[in-house]
Write a protein that holds these residues in place. Structure first.
Motif, PDB file in Angstrom:
ATOM      1  N   PHE A  93      88.252  -2.237  85.620  1.00 33.25           N
ATOM      2  CA  PHE A  93      87.873  -3.387  84.805  1.00 33.25           C
ATOM      3  C   PHE A  93      86.626  -3.045  83.996  1.00 33.25           C
ATOM      4  CE2 PHE A  93      89.995  -5.407  88.530  1.00 33.25           C
ATOM      5  CZ  PHE A  93      91.065  -5.971  87.852  1.00 33.25           C
ATOM      6  N   THR A  94      86.576  -3.507  82.745  1.00 33.33           N
ATOM      7  CA  THR A  94      85.441  -3.182  81.876  1.00 33.33           C
ATOM      8  C   THR A  94      84.320  -4.216  81.937  1.00 33.33           C
ATOM      9  OG1 THR A  94      86.433  -4.286  79.968  1.00 33.33           O
ATOM     10  CG2 THR A  94      86.897  -1.922  80.250  1.00 33.33           C
ATOM     11  N   PRO A  97      92.646 -13.514  80.698  1.00 29.20           N
ATOM     12  CA  PRO A  97      92.774 -12.159  80.178  1.00 29.20           C
ATOM     13  C   PRO A  97      91.620 -11.288  80.682  1.00 29.20           C
ATOM     14  CG  PRO A  97      92.372 -13.739  78.393  1.00 29.20           C
ATOM     15  CD  PRO A  97      92.373 -14.503  79.679  1.00 29.20           C
ATOM     16  N   VAL A  98      91.934 -10.027  80.928  1.00 28.49           N
ATOM     17  CA  VAL A  98      90.919  -9.092  81.396  1.00 28.49           C
ATOM     18  C   VAL A  98      91.210  -7.718  80.792  1.00 28.49           C
ATOM     19  CG1 VAL A  98      92.179  -8.473  83.519  1.00 28.49           C
ATOM     20  CG2 VAL A  98      89.694  -8.227  83.438  1.00 28.49           C
ATOM     21  N   GLN A  99      90.151  -7.038  80.376  1.00 23.71           N
ATOM     22  CA  GLN A  99      90.336  -5.715  79.788  1.00 23.71           C
ATOM     23  C   GLN A  99      90.245  -4.648  80.880  1.00 23.71           C
ATOM     24  OE1 GLN A  99      87.291  -3.798  77.185  1.00 23.71           O
ATOM     25  NE2 GLN A  99      88.911  -3.986  75.637  1.00 23.71           N
ATOM     26  N   VAL A 100      91.180  -3.685  80.805  1.00 23.28           N
ATOM     27  CA  VAL A 100      91.223  -2.586  81.755  1.00 23.28           C
ATOM     28  C   VAL A 100      91.119  -1.274  80.983  1.00 23.28           C
ATOM     29  CG1 VAL A 100      92.653  -1.385  83.473  1.00 23.28           C
ATOM     30  CG2 VAL A 100      92.646  -3.890  83.385  1.00 23.28           C
ATOM     31  N   GLU A 101      90.230  -0.397  81.441  1.00 23.08           N
ATOM     32  CA  GLU A 101      90.171   0.967  80.923  1.00 23.08           C
ATOM     33  C   GLU A 101      91.124   1.778  81.779  1.00 23.08           C
ATOM     34  OE1 GLU A 101      87.021   4.526  79.912  1.00 23.08           O
ATOM     35  OE2 GLU A 101      86.440   3.010  81.368  1.00 23.08           O
ATOM     36  N   LEU A 102      92.222   2.214  81.186  1.00 22.99           N
ATOM     37  CA  LEU A 102      93.257   2.913  81.930  1.00 22.99           C
ATOM     38  C   LEU A 102      92.769   4.276  82.400  1.00 22.99           C
ATOM     39  CD1 LEU A 102      96.255   1.994  79.624  1.00 22.99           C
ATOM     40  CD2 LEU A 102      95.613   0.925  81.786  1.00 22.99           C
ATOM     41  N   PHE A 103      93.252   4.714  83.570  1.00 25.39           N
ATOM     42  CA  PHE A 103      92.883   6.031  84.088  1.00 25.39           C
ATOM     43  C   PHE A 103      93.316   7.133  83.129  1.00 25.39           C
ATOM     44  CE2 PHE A 103      93.165   4.162  88.571  1.00 25.39           C
ATOM     45  CZ  PHE A 103      91.799   4.057  88.705  1.00 25.39           C
ATOM     46  N   SER A 104      94.485   6.974  82.532  1.00 28.73           N
ATOM     47  CA  SER A 104      95.004   7.934  81.559  1.00 28.73           C
ATOM     48  C   SER A 104      95.435   7.181  80.311  1.00 28.73           C
ATOM     49  CB  SER A 104      96.227   8.669  82.123  1.00 28.73           C
ATOM     50  OG  SER A 104      95.871   9.413  83.252  1.00 28.73           O
ATOM     51  N   GLU A 105      95.091   7.725  79.149  1.00 25.21           N
ATOM     52  CA  GLU A 105      95.520   7.099  77.910  1.00 25.21           C
ATOM     53  C   GLU A 105      97.051   7.075  77.862  1.00 25.21           C
ATOM     54  OE1 GLU A 105      93.311   7.576  74.014  1.00 25.21           O
ATOM     55  OE2 GLU A 105      95.100   8.815  73.675  1.00 25.21           O
ATOM     56  N   VAL A 106      97.600   5.981  77.380  1.00 23.33           N
ATOM     57  CA  VAL A 106      99.048   5.775  77.348  1.00 23.33           C
ATOM     58  C   VAL A 106      99.489   5.577  75.905  1.00 23.33           C
ATOM     59  CG1 VAL A 106     100.896   4.172  78.012  1.00 23.33           C
ATOM     60  CG2 VAL A 106      99.079   4.705  79.627  1.00 23.33           C
ATOM     61  N   ARG A 107     100.567   6.214  75.533  1.00 18.13           N
ATOM     62  CA  ARG A 107     101.203   5.927  74.243  1.00 18.13           C
ATOM     63  C   ARG A 107     102.387   5.033  74.563  1.00 18.13           C
ATOM     64  NH1 ARG A 107     102.718  10.107  69.395  1.00 18.13           N
ATOM     65  NH2 ARG A 107     103.330   8.485  67.931  1.00 18.13           N
ATOM     66  N   ALA A 108     102.207   3.746  74.337  1.00 14.51           N
ATOM     67  CA  ALA A 108     103.219   2.742  74.682  1.00 14.51           C
ATOM     68  C   ALA A 108     104.234   2.636  73.548  1.00 14.51           C
ATOM     69  CB  ALA A 108     102.561   1.390  74.926  1.00 14.51           C
ATOM     70  N   HIS A 109     105.486   2.908  73.853  1.00 14.56           N
ATOM     71  CA  HIS A 109     106.572   2.807  72.885  1.00 14.56           C
ATOM     72  C   HIS A 109     107.347   1.524  73.138  1.00 14.56           C
ATOM     73  CE1 HIS A 109     106.408   6.948  71.269  1.00 14.56           C
ATOM     74  NE2 HIS A 109     105.822   7.176  72.425  1.00 14.56           N
ATOM     75  N   TRP A 110     107.855   0.925  72.080  1.00 17.35           N
ATOM     76  CA  TRP A 110     108.607  -0.317  72.165  1.00 17.35           C
ATOM     77  C   TRP A 110     110.046  -0.044  71.760  1.00 17.35           C
ATOM     78  CZ3 TRP A 110     105.870  -3.861  74.601  1.00 17.35           C
ATOM     79  CH2 TRP A 110     104.489  -3.709  74.605  1.00 17.35           C
ATOM     80  N   TYR A 111     110.984  -0.367  72.656  1.00  9.13           N
ATOM     81  CA  TYR A 111     112.405  -0.136  72.416  1.00  9.13           C
ATOM     82  C   TYR A 111     113.165  -1.455  72.512  1.00  9.13           C
ATOM     83  CZ  TYR A 111     111.395   4.801  72.924  1.00  9.13           C
ATOM     84  OH  TYR A 111     110.891   6.062  72.744  1.00  9.13           O
ATOM     85  N   VAL A 112     114.412  -1.423  72.080  1.00  9.96           N
ATOM     86  CA  VAL A 112     115.279  -2.587  72.215  1.00  9.96           C
ATOM     87  C   VAL A 112     115.468  -2.852  73.709  1.00  9.96           C
ATOM     88  CG1 VAL A 112     117.591  -3.508  71.781  1.00  9.96           C
ATOM     89  CG2 VAL A 112     116.466  -2.087  70.045  1.00  9.96           C
ATOM     90  N   ASN A 113     115.321  -4.101  74.095  1.00  8.57           N
ATOM     91  CA  ASN A 113     115.442  -4.525  75.483  1.00  8.57           C
ATOM     92  C   ASN A 113     116.914  -4.834  75.749  1.00  8.57           C
ATOM     93  OD1 ASN A 113     115.429  -5.952  77.895  1.00  8.57           O
ATOM     94  ND2 ASN A 113     113.601  -7.119  77.404  1.00  8.57           N
ATOM     95  N   GLY A 114     117.608  -3.938  76.453  1.00  9.63           N
ATOM     96  CA  GLY A 114     119.042  -4.089  76.640  1.00  9.63           C
ATOM     97  C   GLY A 114     119.468  -4.882  77.855  1.00  9.63           C
ATOM     98  N   ALA A 115     118.538  -5.295  78.688  1.00  8.68           N
ATOM     99  CA  ALA A 115     118.952  -5.976  79.918  1.00  8.68           C
ATOM    100  C   ALA A 115     117.926  -6.995  80.384  1.00  8.68           C
ATOM    101  CB  ALA A 115     119.198  -4.945  81.020  1.00  8.68           C
ATOM    102  N   SER A 116     117.381  -7.742  79.453  1.00  9.35           N
ATOM    103  CA  SER A 116     116.451  -8.821  79.781  1.00  9.35           C
ATOM    104  C   SER A 116     115.261  -8.356  80.619  1.00  9.35           C
ATOM    105  CB  SER A 116     117.181  -9.959  80.492  1.00  9.35           C
ATOM    106  OG  SER A 116     118.193 -10.459  79.664  1.00  9.35           O
ATOM    107  N   ILE A 117     114.604  -7.295  80.197  1.00  9.70           N
ATOM    108  CA  ILE A 117     113.392  -6.847  80.871  1.00  9.70           C
ATOM    109  C   ILE A 117     112.320  -7.897  80.633  1.00  9.70           C
ATOM    110  CG2 ILE A 117     111.590  -5.090  80.906  1.00  9.70           C
ATOM    111  CD1 ILE A 117     113.807  -3.055  80.131  1.00  9.70           C
ATOM    112  N   ALA A 118     111.660  -8.308  81.706  1.00 12.70           N
ATOM    113  CA  ALA A 118     110.665  -9.382  81.642  1.00 12.70           C
ATOM    114  C   ALA A 118     109.303  -8.868  82.092  1.00 12.70           C
ATOM    115  CB  ALA A 118     111.105 -10.540  82.542  1.00 12.70           C
TER     116      ALA A 118
END
Length: 133
Positions: free
Chosen positions: A58-59, A70-91
């Motif tokens: 936590f920052t 809401p809370v900001q988190v400094e991730l342990f490892s930088e992440v490149r988050a990709h966004w794809y079509v949600n084919g099965a109702s991912i929540a």
């Protein structure tokens, strides 16, 4: 879904810091380890529970004693988050689970005949910040 048949834009963000939702009834202290709680999509201070994945620190102090915040988190490892079509109702409650490619543009939760895609950290594209913030 079916396989992609034409070029399309690639949606991604790079996260070193990211805003998550702090579980109600908890207090996040700056520097404490933040854990993603499986099945909720929320974070809380790590407790060592098997339903948590430690993701960063936590920052700043945030008090969610009476309601989620809401809370900001400094991730342990930088992440490149990709966004794809949600084919099965991912929540949001699927945060922490593995996602699998159903086709070259679609992710699902099932492993049957699918290729591992990565770990779900968020289920929807984040809203852009309001102008002037």
């Amino acid at each position: 879904m079916t396989a992609q048949a034409a070029d399309r834009g690639m949606s991604f963000e790079t996260w070193a810091l990211h805003d998550f939702t702090l579980t109600s009834g908890t207090i996040a202290y700056r520097g404490a380890v933040a854990a993603l709680v499986l099945g909720t999509g929320y974070v809380r201070p790590a407790t060592g529970s098997p339903v948590e994945i430690a993701i960063g620190r936590f920052t700043k102090k945030v008090d969610a004693s009476s309601a989620t915040k809401p809370v900001q988190v400094e991730l342990f490892s930088e992440v490149r988050a990709h966004w794809y079509v949600n084919g099965a109702s991912i929540a949001a409650t699927d945060a922490g689970k593995a996602a699998f490619f159903d086709y070259d543009q679609t992710v699902v939760l099932t492993t049957t005949g699918s290729t591992l895609g990565g770990t779900i950290l968020a289920a929807t594209w984040p809203e852009p910040p309001a102008p002037g913030t």
